[in-house]
Design an enzyme around this catalytic site. Structure first.
Site, short mmCIF file in Angstrom:
data_model
loop_
_atom_site.label_atom_id
_atom_site.label_comp_id
_atom_site.label_asym_id
_atom_site.label_seq_id
_atom_site.Cartn_x
_atom_site.Cartn_y
_atom_site.Cartn_z
CG ASP A 63 -8.31 -28.45 -21.65
OD1 ASP A 63 -9.68 -28.98 -21.50
OD2 ASP A 63 -7.35 -27.95 -22.55
P1 ATP Z 1 -8.38 -32.51 -21.04
O1 ATP Z 1 -6.67 -32.64 -21.83
O2 ATP Z 1 -9.38 -32.58 -21.43
O3 ATP Z 1 -8.78 -33.36 -19.98
P2 ATP Z 1 -8.28 -35.28 -22.77
O4 ATP Z 1 -6.27 -35.13 -23.22
O5 ATP Z 1 -7.99 -36.26 -21.70
O6 ATP Z 1 -8.78 -34.47 -21.63
P3 ATP Z 1 -8.67 -36.34 -25.31
O7 ATP Z 1 -7.46 -35.78 -25.67
O8 ATP Z 1 -9.45 -35.65 -25.73
O9 ATP Z 1 -8.86 -35.86 -23.77
O10 ATP Z 1 -8.43 -37.32 -24.94
C1 ATP Z 1 -10.02 -38.11 -24.31
C2 ATP Z 1 -9.38 -40.53 -24.70
O11 ATP Z 1 -8.68 -40.50 -26.01
C3 ATP Z 1 -8.48 -40.21 -23.65
O12 ATP Z 1 -9.20 -41.12 -22.35
C4 ATP Z 1 -7.72 -41.03 -24.40
O13 ATP Z 1 -8.71 -43.07 -23.82
C5 ATP Z 1 -8.08 -41.48 -26.22
N1 ATP Z 1 -6.96 -40.94 -26.57
C6 ATP Z 1 -6.09 -39.61 -26.30
N2 ATP Z 1 -5.11 -39.50 -26.45
C7 ATP Z 1 -5.09 -40.48 -27.17
C8 ATP Z 1 -4.34 -40.80 -28.53
N3 ATP Z 1 -2.72 -40.36 -29.65
N4 ATP Z 1 -4.37 -42.24 -29.77
C9 ATP Z 1 -5.66 -42.99 -29.02
N5 ATP Z 1 -6.23 -42.38 -27.89
C10 ATP Z 1 -5.95 -41.47 -27.83
#
Ligand code: ATP
Length: 898
Positions: free
Chosen positions: A327
């Site tokens: 990740d």
């Molecule tokens: P990884 O941990 O896999 O590197 P990540 O944390 O970036 O990736 P996700 O948590 O799936 O992946 O988040 C993807 C996208 O969703 C983020 O880039 C952001 O735009 C949006 N996002 C993340 N957290 C939230 C939240 N709590 N509420 C709304 N949107 C969110």
């Protein structure tokens, strides 16, 4: 009579438990904890020590020894028989003690993964150790959690739980708050959540009805009695090898007996002694215990380096990993988000401040702005605070976050804008929500204020939010929404490595009181774009390059924007800084095409857990051994599918931890690289102990075999052989378990998983050293016999030669091919020095103590004899070092040698 919780309404349950929605007071909770004890299951009764001790004898190697002992006794050789039995018992004691230590170490690891629970007490939500829960506590559950106690559910938001450990039903069960009839089966009590089950979707609030052994899972404790045994594929192969070896040895002994009696004309009784000697010599009875303890020491040392092994075979698999899929957020980066920039279309603001501390200013073109003049910025802050589940609190001067770091950053941003989260929440109570999931990448909340207004607030990944927008919000009425313009803005912000969120809102009627996906499909007004930084961890780039040196390819699979992912990839050294594969592109590919792309590309953006699963499968199909990190509920299938599933101890959900083979306690990518190093070292040390132990057996067995085949007196008696095996296994071989990683562990390619137990290198080294040992031991024996010494004297020389051979060989055995002629090589492992010292003392006792002389038929030796023994036995060190030098010089057996 106690209330049947599943039959009663929520109010009735709360009343019966003397609790309320605001939870218990701290004092009340403490007093209940004192009265009822911690929320912990009594550990299953472990196997009794007597049984564990007896289990040590349940081994073919030992059966053969016992049979030999009985036969020896039957022939009237009581002393010899006693020694054989003594060794059998000693070996069992050794195995028993070591196994006990190893199991304790494993238990300690389990303790380290303690369960946390989100609890409301005194009206405030806290994170607590689940052991502190008491009946009456209000617990908040969300997807990914392991239910910490039995609960009656009070509020449910699409809660689904996997109750297979309790009911055997593998499909998640949909929960609600409706009471059911008394006789309803456990699996159908939908208003209850049971301790130990897993929340796979949604959110809920419940009141604890039972803790510890009083829970449903506590009542069927037999299910938990299953303890993982200390077994790995390598250990199983060693065991199987031991069985084959034993059978071959018995066959060889019988052959030798027949050959000796009928061809060489020995007396049957004498030949019997020789046959027993051969069997005893060749059987590596100490090896299994040494391997178990080596493994346990390795696992403990991994725990010290912040990796907790949940399934032992992972230790070995780690050494073969050829691809690590990681990740981004929190693993490669610090997961401490801070809002840095804001785009409201034509205006771009910079936000100052560090971490979650809600102090900072807003700059426009370098100058500080007055928020009163920017209603759109205020609106952005207002939505950021409300569409948010995080809590920021000041503890001892530090701002501490409970909840998701992305939301923590938004909270801090809202507070910098001068709002109070509590006041906003008071004025705009939340009526309903759709929680964030990495599949849909947004979160939406529904709020009604006290003046009869209602809004849906939406925040999420820009593309997802843009799709739902038809205008741009402004205080003076909506403006047109131009998708391309905003898309371009988002790309510009992301290319600097910023993580992006778009914020939007939509007015609705107050009649709307529940939020469904249909309600958030369209019609939003975009408020703005928020860019936050999440600095890469300092150690990430170094760890990535260490993996590369170790022949391991690192791939980043993130849910984030492609440009953000590329930027972080560039900083940490993952990928070529250009190519990124998006989740949508993965979707359009068939499996075959994906195998090619998965091998070629290292950065995967906007990917969901389902894409992760397809990527692991594709990489495995391409012949890779894959380690994969994950933290969410939906990552569980990919974690299970990966050869080594790696969960995050900090931010990871319980569901992901259950699915993983190992857990990183610090969520840090660098820890994975360390774990690989440790995994390779453990495997090396296991191989080293085989390389060390087997030549001893080989040398002894060959000495006896040659003596019989050539018609000489036996150079070592059976009991003497037992002595050698015992003392060398207990003291010397164990020292190798503490061996540090070799210099090149992280510079060689991953081990081939199909590598045989006895690779060409291992087999050669065993034969080579066995031959040196036979020549020296048997040679000296013959020499002293010829010189007119008694059998006893020649044998005492032979035994001592053999043991000193072992001591010298131990130094060489520390490194596979590296020379030990250096201060570090000779003195680098203090256990080797202790063990050698102890063994020298034991040999003095063996040679000079009258009792030992009686039992082992030894005689005192003089100085000259000792000098000869030392001269001959030290030769093994030189011979093995010469072999290593030749290997190094001519690069022999590369790919075969670890
Ligand atoms: P990884 O941990 O896999 O590197 P990540 O944390 O970036 O990736 P996700 O948590 O799936 O992946 O988040 C993807 C996208 O969703 C983020 O880039 C952001 O735009 C949006 N996002 C993340 N957290 C939230 C939240 N709590 N509420 C709304 N949107 C969110």
């Amino acid at each position: 009579m106690q209330l049947e919780w599943h039959t009663a309404g929520t109010g009735e349950v709360l009343e019966a438990l003397d609790s309320s929605e605001g939870g218990l007071s701290r004092e009340e909770a403490l007093s209940r904890l004192r009265a009822k004890g911690p929320n912990r299951l009594t550990p299953p009764e472990s196997v009794s020590p007597v049984k564990r001790f007896l289990r040590q004898f349940n081994n073919l190697l030992i059966y053969v020894l016992i049979a030999a002992g009985i036969l020896t006794a039957a022939l009237g050789h009581m002393v010899d028989a006693l020694v054989i039995f003594g060794v059998v018992v000693l070996n069992a004691i050794f195995g028993f003690v070591q196994e006990g230590k190893a199991e304790k170490a494993m238990d300690a690891l389990k303790q380290m993964l303690s369960l946390q629970a989100l609890v409301r007490r005194n009206g405030r939500t806290h994170q607590l150790n689940a052991e502190e829960l008491v009946a009456g506590d209000i617990v908040l559950l969300q997807s990914g959690d392991k239910v910490p106690a039995d609960m009656r559910l009070l509020k449910v938001r699409e809660l689904r739980a996997d109750e297979s450990i309790l009911t055997g039903e593998s499909l998640p069960v949909e929960k609600n708050t409706d009471a059911v009839r008394s006789e309803t089966a456990l699996g159908d009590r939908f208003c209850m959540a049971f301790s130990g089950t897993l929340v796979t979707y949604g959110k809920a609030e419940g009141v604890v009805t039972a803790t510890g052994d009083r829970t449903e899972i506590g009542r069927i404790s037999s299910m938990l009695a299953h303890v993982e045994t200390l077994q790995t594929p390598l250990l199983r192969r060693v065991e199987a090898f031991g069985r084959t070896l034993t059978i071959s040895i018995v066959a060889l002994s019988i052959f030798m007996f027949v050959f000796g009696v009928f061809v060489r004309g020995y007396r049957p009784e004498e030949m019997f002694n020789a046959a027993v000697g051969l069997a005893v010599a060749a059987i590596p009875e100490g090896l299994p215990a040494i391997m178990t303890i080596t493994l346990a020491i390795g696992v403990q040392s991994m725990a010290r380096r912040r990796t907790i092994i949940r399934r032992l075979p992972a230790v070995e698999t780690l050494g073969s990993v050829s691809v690590i899929c990681t990740d981004k957020t929190g693993t490669l980066t610090c997961n401490e988000m801070t809002v840095r920039s804001i785009s409201l279309g034509d205006k771009g603001f910079q936000v100052t401040g560090v971490g979650y501390d809600p102090h900072g200013a807003f700059l426009l073109d370098g100058g500080e702005v007055d928020l009163a003049l920017h209603p759109d910025l205020r609106m952005l802050a207002h939505v950021s605070l409300l569409c948010n589940d995080a809590v920021l609190e000041q503890e001892e001067g530090r701002w501490v976050l409970s909840g998701d770091p992305t939301e923590g950053a938004l909270l801090s941003f809202g507070m910098k804008a001068g709002y109070s989260a509590d006041a906003e929440r008071e004025e705009w109570p939340r009526i309903d929500l759709i929680p964030f999931e990495s599949e849909h990448r947004f979160m939406a909340t529904l709020h009604h204020n006290h003046d009869g207004m209602a809004y849906v607030y939406l925040k999420g990944a820009p593309e997802v939010v843009f799709e739902r927008c038809m205008s741009v919000w402004s205080i003076d009425g909506d403006l047109p929404f131009r998708p391309e313009f905003w898309q371009k803005k988002a790309e510009d912000m992301a290319s600097g490595g910023e993580r992006l969120l778009a914020i939007a809102c939509k007015p609705v009627t107050t009649r709307l009181s529940t939020l469904g996906f249909g309600d958030v499909a369209e019609g939003f007004g975009l408020v703005g774009l928020i860019g936050m930084i999440d600095p890469p961890r300092d150690e990430a780039a170094l760890a990535v390059s260490r993996c590369r040196d170790a022949g391991i390819r690192v791939k980043m699979i993130t849910g984030d924007h492609a440009d953000t992912a590329r930027a972080i990839g560039r900083i940490t050294g993952i990928g070529d800084g250009l190519k990124v594969l998006r989740g949508s592109e993965i979707e359009s590919m068939d499996d075959l095409e994906l195998i090619g792309k998965a091998a070629e590309i290292d950065v995967f953006a906007r990917s969901s857990p389902l894409h992760k699963l397809r990527l692991v499968t594709a990489l495995q199909a391409g012949g890779n051994v894959v380690a994969m990190t994950g933290d969410g509920v939906n990552d569980a299938p990919a974690l299970k599918r990966a050869d080594v599933g790696i969960a995050m101890g900090g931010k990871g959900t319980e569901v992901s931890k259950e699915a993983a083979e190992m857990v990183l306690t610090d969520d840090n990518f660098a820890t994975i690289a360390n774990a690989v190093e440790e995994g390779r070292t453990v495997y090396d040390n296991l191989t080293k102990s085989i390389l060390f132990v087997l030549p001893t057996n080989g040398g002894e067995a060959l000495s006896i075999l040659f003596a019989v085949l050539l018609g000489y007196t036996l150079p070592i008696t059976a009991v003497q052989i037992l002595w050698v095996n015992m003392v060398t296994a207990v003291t010397l071989a164990l020292a190798l378990a503490f061996e540090k990683p070799e210099e090149n562990v992280m510079r060689r390619s991953p081990r081939n998983q199909d590598e045989p137990l006895l690779s060409r290198f291992v087999a050669w080294r065993i034969v080579y050293v066995s031959c040196i040992l036979v020549l020296g031991t048997f040679g000296l024996f013959l020499w002293y016999e010829r010189a007119g010494c008694t059998d006893a004297c020649a044998r005492t020389v032979a035994v001592n030669t053999l043991v000193f051979f072992e001591i010298f060989y131990l130094f060489s055995a520390r490194f596979f091919t590296r020379s030990v002629f250096s201060p570090g090589g000779l003195f680098g492992n203090r256990y080797v020095l202790y063990a050698s010292g102890a063994l020298v003392l034991l040999q003095v006792v063996f040679t000079y103590m009258p009792f030992m002389q009686q039992v082992f038929a030894t005689v005192p030796l003089d100085l000259q004899q000792w000098l000869v023994i030392l001269a001959v036995s030290s030769s093994v060190l030189f011979f093995v070092e010469i072999e290593k030098a030749v290997r190094r010089r001519f690069r022999l057996g590369e790919g075969d040698v670890p």
